[in-house]
Design an enzyme around this catalytic site. Structure first.
Site, PDB file in Angstrom:
ATOM      1  N   TYR A  15     -12.401  -7.264   6.479  1.00  0.00           N
ATOM      2  CA  TYR A  15     -11.259  -7.340   5.561  1.00  0.00           C
ATOM      3  C   TYR A  15     -11.055  -8.801   5.180  1.00  0.00           C
ATOM      4  O   TYR A  15     -10.997  -9.671   6.054  1.00  0.00           O
ATOM      5  CB  TYR A  15      -9.974  -6.798   6.208  1.00  0.00           C
ATOM      6  N   LYS A  24      -2.311 -17.110   7.524  1.00  0.00           N
ATOM      7  CA  LYS A  24      -1.441 -16.373   8.449  1.00  0.00           C
ATOM      8  C   LYS A  24      -0.661 -17.268   9.421  1.00  0.00           C
ATOM      9  O   LYS A  24       0.388 -17.769   9.042  1.00  0.00           O
ATOM     10  CB  LYS A  24      -2.248 -15.289   9.158  1.00  0.00           C
ATOM     11  N   TYR A  65       0.817  -1.212   0.000  1.00  0.00           N
ATOM     12  CA  TYR A  65       0.000   0.000   0.000  1.00  0.00           C
ATOM     13  C   TYR A  65       0.854   1.265   0.000  1.00  0.00           C
ATOM     14  O   TYR A  65       0.678   2.144   0.849  1.00  0.00           O
ATOM     15  CB  TYR A  65      -0.951   0.009   1.208  1.00  0.00           C
ATOM     16  N   ASP A  86     -14.002 -16.483   7.822  1.00  0.00           N
ATOM     17  CA  ASP A  86     -12.619 -16.139   7.500  1.00  0.00           C
ATOM     18  C   ASP A  86     -11.851 -16.041   8.821  1.00  0.00           C
ATOM     19  O   ASP A  86     -11.934 -15.031   9.519  1.00  0.00           O
ATOM     20  CB  ASP A  86     -12.606 -14.820   6.724  1.00  0.00           C
TER      21      ASP A  86
HETATM   22  C1  LIG Z   1      -4.640 -11.095   6.068  1.00  0.00           C
HETATM   23  C2  LIG Z   1      -6.038 -11.497   5.849  1.00  0.00           C
HETATM   24  C3  LIG Z   1      -6.483 -11.982   4.597  1.00  0.00           C
HETATM   25  C4  LIG Z   1      -5.583 -12.041   3.389  1.00  0.00           C
HETATM   26  O1  LIG Z   1      -4.521 -12.914   3.551  1.00  0.00           O
HETATM   27  P1  LIG Z   1      -3.208 -12.752   2.614  1.00  0.00           P
HETATM   28  O2  LIG Z   1      -2.364 -13.907   3.023  1.00  0.00           O
HETATM   29  O3  LIG Z   1      -2.620 -11.418   2.963  1.00  0.00           O
HETATM   30  O4  LIG Z   1      -3.657 -12.821   1.213  1.00  0.00           O
HETATM   31  C5  LIG Z   1      -7.803 -12.370   4.488  1.00  0.00           C
HETATM   32  N1  LIG Z   1      -8.640 -12.303   5.534  1.00  0.00           N
HETATM   33  C6  LIG Z   1      -8.256 -11.853   6.743  1.00  0.00           C
HETATM   34  C7  LIG Z   1      -9.226 -11.826   7.865  1.00  0.00           C
HETATM   35  C8  LIG Z   1      -6.938 -11.428   6.937  1.00  0.00           C
HETATM   36  O5  LIG Z   1      -6.576 -10.944   8.128  1.00  0.00           O
END
Ligand SMILES: *Cc1c(COP(=O)(O)O)cnc(C)c1O
Length: 425
Positions: A144, A274, A16, A245
């Site tokens: 997000y 992550k 970014y 997610d």
């Molecule tokens: C970081 C994140 C993503 C994206 O993961 P990347 O490995 O950066 O593509 C998707 N959803 C959530 C909740 C996240 O924190």
């Protein structure tokens, strides 16, 4: 070192940032435990876990050993027509700890891709069962889900990138941000907007996608688990799939192994990423229930995704070692202790004039300021104080590696409070 920085500034894009006026980048030459070592020899206490990932800290001897051992047998082989022990072991381990209805795993490269995969699964499911008009997504504001296109379309429409890609991104449905705080009694009216939208649009909604309990990069907001329970019920009632997610929340960060455990519910599709590899390599997983997997595959259907580095053995080996390490220890007591330290350490910020809100859940501590912070200036202030904390917008937050000691955690909290008090101005 000045060469390195000059090339970086001139040619390398950072997250970014502008190619012409990038934010300052600090050269790091090593990382061990909870310390990042800067090129000039200074050591910083890590308060970020490298964006939620490095839960065991850096340069961990067991993770290092697992990777070396895997490297000696194979770094990578394609997953088309081939399988291997690291991925089978990882699949078994994950099925032991995720909610039971999830039975099928798809391994891919990154969190954003796992969200794309999840959305594709939902769309293919409804096509396969003869309801192709169910192809939109419903989510809540403040979320997000990543930076690829389908993921962007369900990020918060204001803080996300909708303004940049209007007309390109699919238009999804957004309910209000869950307003009921995690630490306040549940207010059922907070579900009203969501309830109305899912009822009005059930015929066209393929899935709801949410971050359970903790919204991360969209605002570091913690909402009540009863909201999630309500969403689960409404999805059942209106025949809509639920995608959770847990890319940021998975593997203990919120005080439960998965944030959906706060609500005692299971999604139809789950995204993990992550911290999956303990911060060593990029790997993500999308898990589905038998209903979803069998639905897609009924009458000869196949799931149409297959990344080059699918189920990379090195990444799977790192994930196996990370899970061993996490589950062998008393992670719950550890997170509870970090939570207590964060609560005590950040409390002095509550009464500061510039502070709008203070909240702590598990190993996440957030100070929400009234005004947006100057990221570069604040970051320099933190580095001067020997800590690594990267704020965004109005949010200054900590999510340290789980192995952090009390003294280091205390220093992170002190720096946060000093920054919130305007110490950097
Ligand atoms: C970081 C994140 C993503 C994206 O993961 P990347 O490995 O950066 O593509 C998707 N959803 C959530 C909740 C996240 O924190």
């Amino acid at each position: 070192m000045s060469d390195l920085l000059a090339f970086d500034r001139a040619h390398l894009w950072h997250p970014y940032t502008s190619a012409l006026k990038p934010l300052r980048a600090y050269p790091v030459t090593g990382a061990s435990g909870v310390r990042l070592r800067l090129a000039d020899g200074r050591q910083l206490i890590d308060g970020m876990s490298s964006w939620w990932c490095a839960i065991h800290g850096y340069n961990h001897p067991l993770l290092n050993a697992a990777l070396r051992q895997q490297l000696d047998s194979m770094a990578h082989v394609m997953f088309g027509g081939i399988t291997h022990e690291p991925v089978v072991t990882l699949g078994k381990r994950l099925l032991e700890i995720v909610p039971r209805p999830l039975q099928h795993l798809f391994f891919c490269d990154s969190g954003s891709v796992s969200v794309e995969v999840a959305i594709k699964m939902a769309l293919q499911y409804w096509q396969a069962v003869g309801r192709p008009q169910k192809k939109r997504l419903l989510t809540v504001r403040g979320g997000y889900h990543g930076d690829t296109f389908a993921a962007m379309s369900v990020c918060d429409p204001v803080t996300g990138m909708h303004h940049l890609f209007r007309g390109v991104l699919p238009e999804q449905l957004f309910a209000e941000r869950p307003s009921c705080r995690f630490d306040a009694p549940f207010d059922p009216t907070s579900l009203e907007d969501f309830r109305r939208l899912i009822a009005e649009h059930e015929g066209e909604i393929a899935a709801v996608i949410l971050e359970p309990v903790v919204q991360g990069a969209g605002g570091m907001w913690f909402y009540h688990p009863d909201y999630l329970r309500g969403v689960r019920e409404l999805c059942h009632r209106h025949q809509v799939l639920l995608i959770l997610d847990e890319i940021a929340t998975g593997f203990g960060r919120t005080g439960k192994l998965f944030a959906c455990d706060w609500a005692g519910i299971a999604p139809d599709i789950l995204c993990l990423g992550k911290a999956l590899t303990g911060g060593y390599l990029t790997l993500a997983a999308t898990l589905a229930t038998s209903q979803v997997a069998e639905g897609i595959s009924a009458s000869g259907g196949v799931f149409m995704h297959g990344p080059t580095f699918m189920a990379n053995p090195l990444a799977c080996a790192a994930a196996n070692a990370s899970l061993d390490l996490l589950l062998a220890g008393d992670w719950q007591a550890r997170i509870r202790h970090i939570e207590e330290c964060l609560k005590a350490g950040l409390e002095p910020a509550r009464s500061l004039a510039g502070v709008a809100d203070l909240r702590v859940l598990g190993a996440i501590g957030v100070i929400e300021m009234r005004e947006a912070v100057d990221v570069e200036r604040l970051q320099a202030f933190f580095v001067e104080r020997g800590v690594w904390i990267r704020p965004f917008g109005r949010l200054v937050y900590l999510m340290p590696p789980y192995i952090i000691g009390d003294e280091d955690l205390g220093r992170l909290c002190e720096a946060m409070v000093a920054a919130a008090g305007g110490g950097h101005e």
